[in-house]
Design an enzyme around this catalytic site. Sequence first.
Site, PDB file in Angstrom:
ATOM      1  CG  ASP A  31      -2.082   0.940   1.105  1.00  0.00           C
ATOM      2  OD1 ASP A  31      -2.381   1.384  -0.026  1.00  0.00           O
ATOM      3  OD2 ASP A  31      -2.699   1.245   2.137  1.00  0.00           O
ATOM      4  CG  HIS A  48      -0.360   2.341  -9.361  1.00  0.00           C
ATOM      5  ND1 HIS A  48      -0.606   1.980  -8.056  1.00  0.00           N
ATOM      6  CD2 HIS A  48      -1.424   3.100  -9.741  1.00  0.00           C
ATOM      7  CE1 HIS A  48      -1.770   2.489  -7.663  1.00  0.00           C
ATOM      8  NE2 HIS A  48      -2.280   3.175  -8.667  1.00  0.00           N
ATOM      9  CG  LEU A 142       9.349 -17.125  -3.512  1.00  0.00           C
ATOM     10  CD1 LEU A 142       9.288 -17.145  -1.976  1.00  0.00           C
ATOM     11  CD2 LEU A 142       9.724 -15.716  -3.990  1.00  0.00           C
TER      12      LEU A 142
HETATM   13  C1  IPE Z   1      -5.525  -2.687  -0.091  1.00  0.00           C
HETATM   14  O1  IPE Z   1      -5.180  -1.346  -0.251  1.00  0.00           O
HETATM   15  C2  IPE Z   1      -5.382  -3.411  -1.380  1.00  0.00           C
HETATM   16  C3  IPE Z   1      -4.028  -3.462  -1.924  1.00  0.00           C
HETATM   17  C4  IPE Z   1      -2.958  -2.959  -1.410  1.00  0.00           C
HETATM   18  C5  IPE Z   1      -3.919  -4.165  -3.161  1.00  0.00           C
HETATM   19  P1  IPE Z   1      -6.280  -0.201  -0.460  1.00  0.00           P
HETATM   20  O2  IPE Z   1      -5.512   1.065  -0.554  1.00  0.00           O
HETATM   21  O3  IPE Z   1      -7.180  -0.547  -1.569  1.00  0.00           O
HETATM   22  O4  IPE Z   1      -7.079  -0.306   0.907  1.00  0.00           O
HETATM   23  P2  IPE Z   1      -7.976   0.760   1.677  1.00  0.00           P
HETATM   24  O5  IPE Z   1      -9.000   1.240   0.692  1.00  0.00           O
HETATM   25  O6  IPE Z   1      -7.064   1.862   2.113  1.00  0.00           O
HETATM   26  O7  IPE Z   1      -8.542   0.003   2.841  1.00  0.00           O
HETATM   27  C1  IPE Z   2      -1.618   0.350  -3.418  1.00  0.00           C
HETATM   28  O1  IPE Z   2      -1.440   1.711  -3.440  1.00  0.00           O
HETATM   29  C2  IPE Z   2      -1.885  -0.208  -4.808  1.00  0.00           C
HETATM   30  C3  IPE Z   2      -3.269  -0.631  -5.026  1.00  0.00           C
HETATM   31  C4  IPE Z   2      -4.207  -0.676  -4.120  1.00  0.00           C
HETATM   32  C5  IPE Z   2      -3.620  -1.055  -6.367  1.00  0.00           C
HETATM   33  P1  IPE Z   2      -2.646   2.727  -3.407  1.00  0.00           P
HETATM   34  O2  IPE Z   2      -3.047   3.033  -4.818  1.00  0.00           O
HETATM   35  O3  IPE Z   2      -3.735   2.228  -2.536  1.00  0.00           O
HETATM   36  O4  IPE Z   2      -1.947   4.000  -2.766  1.00  0.00           O
HETATM   37  P2  IPE Z   2      -2.529   4.988  -1.660  1.00  0.00           P
HETATM   38  O5  IPE Z   2      -3.068   4.147  -0.538  1.00  0.00           O
HETATM   39  O6  IPE Z   2      -3.611   5.786  -2.341  1.00  0.00           O
HETATM   40  O7  IPE Z   2      -1.367   5.819  -1.256  1.00  0.00           O
HETATM   41 MG    MG Z   3      -4.120   2.407  -0.561  1.00  0.00          MG
END
Ligand code: IPE
Ligand code: IPE
Ligand code: MG
Length: 253
Positions: A31, A48, A142
């Site tokens: 995240d 990303h 792995l």
């Molecule tokens: C959880 O992150 C999913 C992934 C990292 C793939 P999100 O950014 O989607 O989660 P919330 O919305 O903050 O709970």
């Molecule tokens: C995690 O990063 C990747 C996915 C959930 C696809 P985020 O896109 O949730 O990044 P933040 O949480 O907005 O910083």
């Molecule tokens: Mg996120």
Amino acid sequence: MATGQGAARDLAETVPGGSGAVPAHVAIIMDGNGRWAAARGLPRIAGHRTGAQAVRRTVEAAIEHRVAWLTLYAFSSENWRRPPSEIVDLTGLLRHYLRSEVAELSKQGVRMHFIGDRGRFDGDIQTEMARAERLTAANTRLNLVIALSYGARAEIVEAARRVALAAVAGTLDPATLTEDSFSALLATAGSPDPDLIVRTSGEQRLSNFLLWQGAYAELVFLEVLWPDFGPVHFAAALAEYSRRERRFGARPG
Ligand code: IPE
Ligand code: IPE
Ligand code: MG
């Protein structure tokens, strides 16, 4: 490098009560890509993209530490709620990743698995996933599980539906259902439960990740944003794990 497996073990040995063990299965909620990009005035896709590079470093770190299973939460079933432009960016990146990384992962001895509702992705992406699983099926260094369009509640409901259908069809006696036989109906059938779940970006929640399988996982929350994640953070999470005492409900030993 001081961040290797030896370092994590040495640290554990100095902490009374810690297991000192290397987890067999590490699962990571990757995240913070969006915040990483926003902090630099960049579009979210830049976060990303840089996050995808962190995946490579993490696979290498897992191999170095001799972790047997690594599960990465890449896209949740709820992430389909994001704006269409971000979905296009993310699926485009996934397509690129599958086409360009699988051969190298295979060379490193990585066996790939995907969990989640792959039917929601474009056909060519589904084909790439199947190809990656086929190509790497004999690898043993792995096990890399990538959770895509994955949601634990949907996974559990799907398993429950299969139980109900089998009961109605008369091929399953509900009285014989056990935790083990139910686990075997989940997408993760055949893999051990995660010992350690790590989440980056400072958020402290599971966001529908491995709710059944993580019943006794140790949780480690790190402030680092996913695109900045590297071997030092991986080793730090393992060191934290090695200091934990796992009890599984039994009396402290
Ligand atoms: C959880 O992150 C999913 C992934 C990292 C793939 P999100 O950014 O989607 O989660 P919330 O919305 O903050 O709970
Ligand atoms: C995690 O990063 C990747 C996915 C959930 C696809 P985020 O896109 O949730 O990044 P933040 O949480 O907005 O910083
Ligand atoms: Mg996120």
